[in-house]
Design an enzyme around this catalytic site. Structure first.
Site, PDB file in Angstrom:
ATOM      1  N   GLU A  13      50.760  61.666 -99.246  1.00 16.48           N
ATOM      2  CA  GLU A  13      51.426  61.266-100.489  1.00 16.48           C
ATOM      3  C   GLU A  13      50.417  60.983-101.580  1.00 16.48           C
ATOM      4  O   GLU A  13      49.296  60.572-101.289  1.00 16.48           O
ATOM      5  CB  GLU A  13      52.194  59.939-100.274  1.00 16.48           C
ATOM      6  CG  GLU A  13      53.463  60.083 -99.491  1.00 16.48           C
ATOM      7  CD  GLU A  13      54.177  58.748 -99.317  1.00 16.48           C
ATOM      8  OE1 GLU A  13      53.641  57.709 -99.755  1.00 16.48           O
ATOM      9  OE2 GLU A  13      55.273  58.770 -98.749  1.00 16.48           O
ATOM     10  N   HIS A  55      50.442  43.004 -95.249  1.00 13.36           N
ATOM     11  CA  HIS A  55      51.791  43.501 -95.002  1.00 13.36           C
ATOM     12  C   HIS A  55      52.741  42.427 -94.497  1.00 13.36           C
ATOM     13  O   HIS A  55      53.826  42.732 -93.996  1.00 13.36           O
ATOM     14  CB  HIS A  55      51.768  44.731 -94.084  1.00 13.36           C
ATOM     15  CG  HIS A  55      50.844  45.792 -94.606  1.00 13.36           C
ATOM     16  ND1 HIS A  55      51.136  46.539 -95.714  1.00 13.36           N
ATOM     17  CD2 HIS A  55      49.607  46.169 -94.215  1.00 13.36           C
ATOM     18  CE1 HIS A  55      50.125  47.353 -95.980  1.00 13.36           C
ATOM     19  NE2 HIS A  55      49.181  47.141 -95.085  1.00 13.36           N
ATOM     20  N   LYS A  87      59.529  58.068 -90.340  1.00 11.17           N
ATOM     21  CA  LYS A  87      59.286  58.145 -91.784  1.00 11.17           C
ATOM     22  C   LYS A  87      59.492  59.539 -92.338  1.00 11.17           C
ATOM     23  O   LYS A  87      60.104  59.712 -93.389  1.00 11.17           O
ATOM     24  CB  LYS A  87      57.851  57.729 -92.078  1.00 11.17           C
ATOM     25  CG  LYS A  87      57.726  56.241 -92.145  1.00 11.17           C
ATOM     26  CD  LYS A  87      56.483  55.847 -92.902  1.00 11.17           C
ATOM     27  CE  LYS A  87      56.447  54.337 -92.921  1.00 11.17           C
ATOM     28  NZ  LYS A  87      55.103  53.824 -92.841  1.00 11.17           N
ATOM     29  N   ARG A 122      68.535  46.111 -91.013  1.00 10.82           N
ATOM     30  CA  ARG A 122      68.843  44.773 -90.477  1.00 10.82           C
ATOM     31  C   ARG A 122      69.039  43.826 -91.646  1.00 10.82           C
ATOM     32  O   ARG A 122      68.757  44.180 -92.800  1.00 10.82           O
ATOM     33  CB  ARG A 122      67.657  44.277 -89.647  1.00 10.82           C
ATOM     34  CG  ARG A 122      66.385  44.223 -90.491  1.00 10.82           C
ATOM     35  CD  ARG A 122      65.217  43.533 -89.827  1.00 10.82           C
ATOM     36  NE  ARG A 122      64.153  43.316 -90.787  1.00 10.82           N
ATOM     37  CZ  ARG A 122      63.168  44.173 -91.054  1.00 10.82           C
ATOM     38  NH1 ARG A 122      63.117  45.329 -90.425  1.00 10.82           N
ATOM     39  NH2 ARG A 122      62.251  43.877 -91.953  1.00 10.82           N
TER      40      ARG A 122
HETATM   41  C1  MV4 Z   1      51.950  53.288-100.332  1.00 14.24           C
HETATM   42  C2  MV4 Z   1      51.099  52.613-101.229  1.00 14.24           C
HETATM   43  C3  MV4 Z   1      50.611  53.318-102.303  1.00 14.24           C
HETATM   44  N1  MV4 Z   1      50.922  54.631-102.450  1.00 14.24           N
HETATM   45  N2  MV4 Z   1      52.252  54.581-100.538  1.00 14.24           N
HETATM   46  C4  MV4 Z   1      52.210  49.795 -97.111  1.00 14.24           C
HETATM   47  C5  MV4 Z   1      53.140  49.597 -95.952  1.00 14.24           C
HETATM   48  C6  MV4 Z   1      53.938  50.853 -95.857  1.00 14.24           C
HETATM   49  N3  MV4 Z   1      55.309  50.549 -95.611  1.00 14.24           N
HETATM   50  C7  MV4 Z   1      53.733  51.559 -97.154  1.00 14.24           C
HETATM   51  N4  MV4 Z   1      52.686  50.897 -97.853  1.00 14.24           N
HETATM   52  C8  MV4 Z   1      52.160  51.408 -99.004  1.00 14.24           C
HETATM   53  N5  MV4 Z   1      52.470  52.692 -99.265  1.00 14.24           N
HETATM   54  C9  MV4 Z   1      51.729  55.228-101.575  1.00 14.24           C
HETATM   55  N6  MV4 Z   1      52.023  56.513-101.748  1.00 14.24           N
HETATM   56  C10 MV4 Z   1      50.823  51.272-100.999  1.00 14.24           C
HETATM   57  C11 MV4 Z   1      51.352  50.660 -99.881  1.00 14.24           C
HETATM   58  C12 MV4 Z   1      51.043  49.282 -99.729  1.00 14.24           C
HETATM   59  C13 MV4 Z   1      52.039  48.310 -99.804  1.00 14.24           C
HETATM   60  C14 MV4 Z   1      53.364  48.642-100.017  1.00 14.24           C
HETATM   61  C15 MV4 Z   1      54.336  47.667-100.087  1.00 14.24           C
HETATM   62  C16 MV4 Z   1      53.980  46.342 -99.939  1.00 14.24           C
HETATM   63  C17 MV4 Z   1      52.688  45.990 -99.724  1.00 14.24           C
HETATM   64  C18 MV4 Z   1      51.697  46.965 -99.646  1.00 14.24           C
HETATM   65  C19 MV4 Z   1      50.373  46.581 -99.433  1.00 14.24           C
HETATM   66  C20 MV4 Z   1      49.415  47.531 -99.360  1.00 14.24           C
HETATM   67  C21 MV4 Z   1      49.744  48.888 -99.490  1.00 14.24           C
END
Ligand code: MV4
Length: 670
Positions: free
Chosen positions: A200, A235, A116, A292
């Site tokens: 972040e 997720h 990441k 993918r």
């Molecule tokens: C975040 C966020 C809020 N703010 N980053 C969740 C999985 C990972 N790939 C990144 N995720 C998140 N990052 C910041 N700065 C909220 C999430 C997040 C989320 C993101 C996409 C789809 C579903 C989610 C469910 C909970 C939290």
């Protein structure tokens, strides 16, 4: 074009790849585990090779073995599907070393997007928008806290090597920072073997919007618009749609161009997805890139009319992208629902077992014979058929249901109609949950964010309701109709009534139960196909007509109702008005004494009174035929023949009291 490819996957995605290969005249080689010898993907391919036992680590994840199979069968390329080896840079390299084409991006692009923090550094250089934060190498606690203070709270700590939400901590204020950092680093080292974290700004109600990109090996790259995958649970995506509701043309172009810049920055080739999180105001930030073909690619296929697997194969073979950006068109709206063998009422626990009965909505098959066409309204991608098992070894997805409509409301209506037509017996499924989800105010109004399911928990998990009279009438109708059928076949004297004569009328009591309670309905025979159903002292007229195994049309009082009842032993699965109810019949046969083990004795299950004797001495009866009825604890119990045989002696008369265990009649099987 390739003449033969190996598909290093199973389930629906292996079938999906095989379908396009067939269309293009490419031969396919399946690989399969011992659990999948009879699987649909094996049948879908031209040849199939067993690679090991059921656990994926001993089969679908054995890269070297799969490469050896490809070489031995003369395949020129390997399609990895999603999951398993699809984002394994080492496997992509091993394919190349073996002289095989990996149908996916170069190993270097997989590697670049794997970390990441490294990916974010690359994206920053490529001017792809990032959430304000710090993703550098300095991991000192004091320094990271300073960065968090600069970014301003709340902040999110993320494990650099993480994914799927693991290793994330929300920090609300500076005083909490150090403790959260320590805990995040502990989880990161334990889960990923790497305790590097990034900091972040935390977005409180984000949407997950991802862009489908496609690049060829000649330096061209296009975006195939966006998908909104905000509706997730832990997720795991639940619903995906394209286009994203509320997306303006300007924003679409900005996100598309950012995604193309991201792909170009890592030398991408093939199908990829750039994930963004978007604020409710539309501002968006790069999250990660999935290197993918994704589960939800069909919604993009439906709105573009394209076959993305065909594009993958062409690009992997070295062809140019079939279309340029300005030739791509977005048409209508598509929604995908993932149908899972799981139990939403029990914490979404996977439901393992056999698909004993499977009826799917009629799918107008997606046409894959030209680049742009009018998409069909309903598509089902599935790797299982009726009779197949959902095993504990793999993802318990039953199918992806994808619908299209000219706009979102039309697509939503198609989704509701299609879900209502699904009928599955043998496993718990999330269909009822999906129905409530799409019917809910938040989803139907496109008020989307990643917290939608949690926020609407109460509406999505309603309290149990007692079975409706219509449901009971449906189950009773199937039972009566099956008994009448069986009686006709065996030429039993009771064939013409299927009723039990008592006090001048013909009636019996049926007892059903579900999770909400126990129900007794008294069925009274009036005439051919005319009945009265008594429930809680209320009388309802009932007629029924059965077509085929499961189709029932009933008239209950003045309402005509159509439905399907699937019987699985004593379980009656009633599918009616898009709902699935399960009633368990308390079968009086189960109380028919212990005769089979006791050489023809039929005994009273409890103390009571004989209310009807239905046979005479010397009668031949068939297994299951009702012999006499007793009443005990205000309920009727039918004593039925445990086998074909002859009545030797009747030991009681109507009106007699019997004690528990009393032998009621003498019976000789055979
Ligand atoms: C975040 C966020 C809020 N703010 N980053 C969740 C999985 C990972 N790939 C990144 N995720 C998140 N990052 C910041 N700065 C909220 C999430 C997040 C989320 C993101 C996409 C789809 C579903 C989610 C469910 C909970 C939290």
């Amino acid at each position: 074009m390739f003449s033969k490819i190996l598909i290093a996957n199973r389930g629906e995605i292996a079938c999906r790849v095989a379908e396009t290969a067939r269309k293009l005249g490419i031969k396919t080689v399946a690989v399969y585990s011992e659990a999948d010898a009879q699987a649909k993907h094996v049948a879908a391919c031209d040849e199939a090779v067993l690679i090991g036992p059921a656990p994926a680590k001993e089969s679908y994840l054995l890269g070297d073995k799969i490469i050896a199979v490809a070489l031995a069968t003369g395949a020129q390329a390997i399609h990895p599907g999603y999951g398993f080896l699809s984002e394994n840079a080492g496997f992509a390299e091993a394919c190349a070393r073996a002289g095989l084409v990996f149908i996916g991006p170069p190993a270097s692009a997989i590697h670049a997007m794997g970390s990441k923090s490294a990916a974010k550094a690359l994206m920053e250089k490529a001017k792809v928008p990032l959430v304000p934060g710090y993703h550098g190498d300095n991991q000192e606690a004091d320094f990271l806290q300073q960065e968090a203070d600069r970014i301003s709270y709340p902040v999110l700590l993320k494990a650099s090597a993480g994914g799927g939400g693991k290793g994330m901590r929300i920090v609300e204020k500076s005083e909490d920072f150090k403790a959260a950092l320590a805990s995040c680093k502990r989880e990161a080292i334990n889960s990923f073997g790497d305790d590097k974290v990034l900091v972040e700004r935390y977005l409180t109600r984000p949407r997950h919007i991802e862009i489908q990109v496609f690049a060829d090996s000649h330096g061209e790259c296009v975006y195939l618009f966006e998908r909104d995958c905000s509706v997730q649970r832990r997720h795991q995506k639940v619903l995906e749609e394209a286009p994203a509701p509320g997306m303006s043309e300007e924003r679409r172009r900005a996100m598309g161009e950012a995604a193309v810049a991201a792909a170009k920055a890592v030398g991408y080739v093939g199908a990829g997805t750039v994930e963004f999180i978007a604020n409710q105001d539309g501002s968006f930030y790069f999250m990660e890139m999935n290197t993918r073909l994704q589960v939800e690619h069909p919604v993009t296929e439906m709105i573009t009319g394209l076959d993305l697997v065909e594009w993958q194969l062409r690009v992997a073979f070295g062809e140019h992208l079939p279309l340029r950006q300005e030739q791509l068109q977005l048409n209508g709206h598509a929604i995908e629902a993932r149908i899972y063998a799981e139990n939403p009422e029990k914490g979404f626990l996977p439901s393992i077992g056999t698909l004993r009965y499977l009826h799917t909505p009629p799918a107008v098959h997606f046409r894959v014979d030209s680049h742009v066409q009018t998409p069909a309204a309903v598509r089902i991608d599935s790797g299982v058929r009726e009779g197949d098992a959902i095993s504990p070894f793999y993802d318990p997805m039953i199918a992806k249901l994808i619908v299209w409509g000219k706009d979102r409301d039309a697509a939503l209506a198609n989704m509701a109609a299609a879900l209502a037509q699904y009928r599955i017996v043998g496993l718990a499924t999330n269909i009822g949950f999906l129905q409530r989800l799409i019917a809910g105010q938040a989803f139907s109004a496109a008020d989307l964010d990643t917290g939608l399911i949690e926020r609407n928990h109460d509406a999505l998990f309603p309290a149990l309701q007692p079975a409706s009279t219509a449901t009971l009438a449906m189950a009773a109708s199937l039972l009566l109709s099956q008994e009448a059928e069986r009686v006709v076949e065996t030429n039993n004297p009771w064939a013409h009534t299927s009723g039990w004569r008592m006090n001048g009328s013909l009636l019996r009591t049926l007892q059903f139960a579900d999770e909400a309670g126990v129900y007794q309905v008294r069925i009274e025979y009036r005439s051919e196909r005319q009945w009265v159903l008594h429930r809680d002292g209320v009388l309802h007229t009932l007629r029924f007509d059965r077509q085929g195994e499961t189709d029932l049309r009933i008239t209950l009082d003045d309402s005509a109702l159509a439905g399907n009842v699937v019987r699985d032993g004593d379980a009656f699965h009633v599918f009616q008005q898009g709902r699935h109810a399960v009633l368990t019949w308390d079968d009086p046969l189960a109380h028919a004494g212990h005769s089979e083990s006791e050489g023809g004795r039929l005994t009273a299950p409890m103390p009571g009174k004989i209310v009807a004797v239905l046979v005479e001495k010397g009668h031949s009866v068939t297994k299951g035929a009702p012999l006499l009825i007793m009443e005990a604890m205000k309920m009727e119990h039918t004593i039925a023949a445990p086998a074909d045989g002859v009545i030797d002696e009747l030991l009681y008369l109507v009106g007699d009291q019997v004690t528990e265990g009393a032998q009621l009649l003498a019976f000789t099987p055979g």
